[in-house]
Design a protein around this motif. Structure first.
Motif: not given
Length: 122
Positions: A15-34
């Motif tokens: 429970v402490a791990s879930v409460i104290l965890a930082q939110p995930a930033l899954a939407a951040s990305f870097q993509r090679d476009v040629g």
């Protein structure tokens, strides 16, 4: 150790791990476009386009639209001659908005334009 105490301690740690965890930033990305990259930073809602630093001319252009939504597209273009760094724009929208990115990239050494598309959530 008592099995009940072990379970209690384990649940408390979980429970402490879930409460104290930082939110995930899954939407951040870097993509090679040629001939460059497209980078999105979720915390700042900033989309950056950067053409490769190479001999000759290189440019990357990204056109953003929202699938199923009528509106003016967002166009971000960067080249390595007039603008050697990245060109960025802040995407001012609500969270969890899906964008379709259509890109073109060019390098004078090859002499052709590469095209592609991808979607992402901002």
């Amino acid at each position: 150790m008592n099995p009940l105490k072990t379970v209690t301690v384990g649940v408390a740690v979980a429970v402490a791990s879930v409460i104290l965890a930082q939110p995930a930033l899954a939407a951040s990305f870097q993509r090679d476009v040629g001939d460059g990259i497209v980078r999105y930073a979720d915390p700042t809602n900033e989309l950056c386009v950067r053409a490769d630093s190479t001999t000759g001319t290189a440019w990357v252009e990204v056109t953003l639209t929202r699938p199923g939504v009528i509106g003016k597209p967002i166009v971000i273009r960067d080249d390595n001659i007039r603008h050697p760094g990245a060109t960025c724009a802040v995407l001012t929208a609500f969270d969890n908005v899906t964008y379709r990115a259509a890109y073109e990239s060019y390098w004078s050494g090859r002499g052709t334009v590469l095209r592609g598309t991808f979607t992402f959530e901002a």
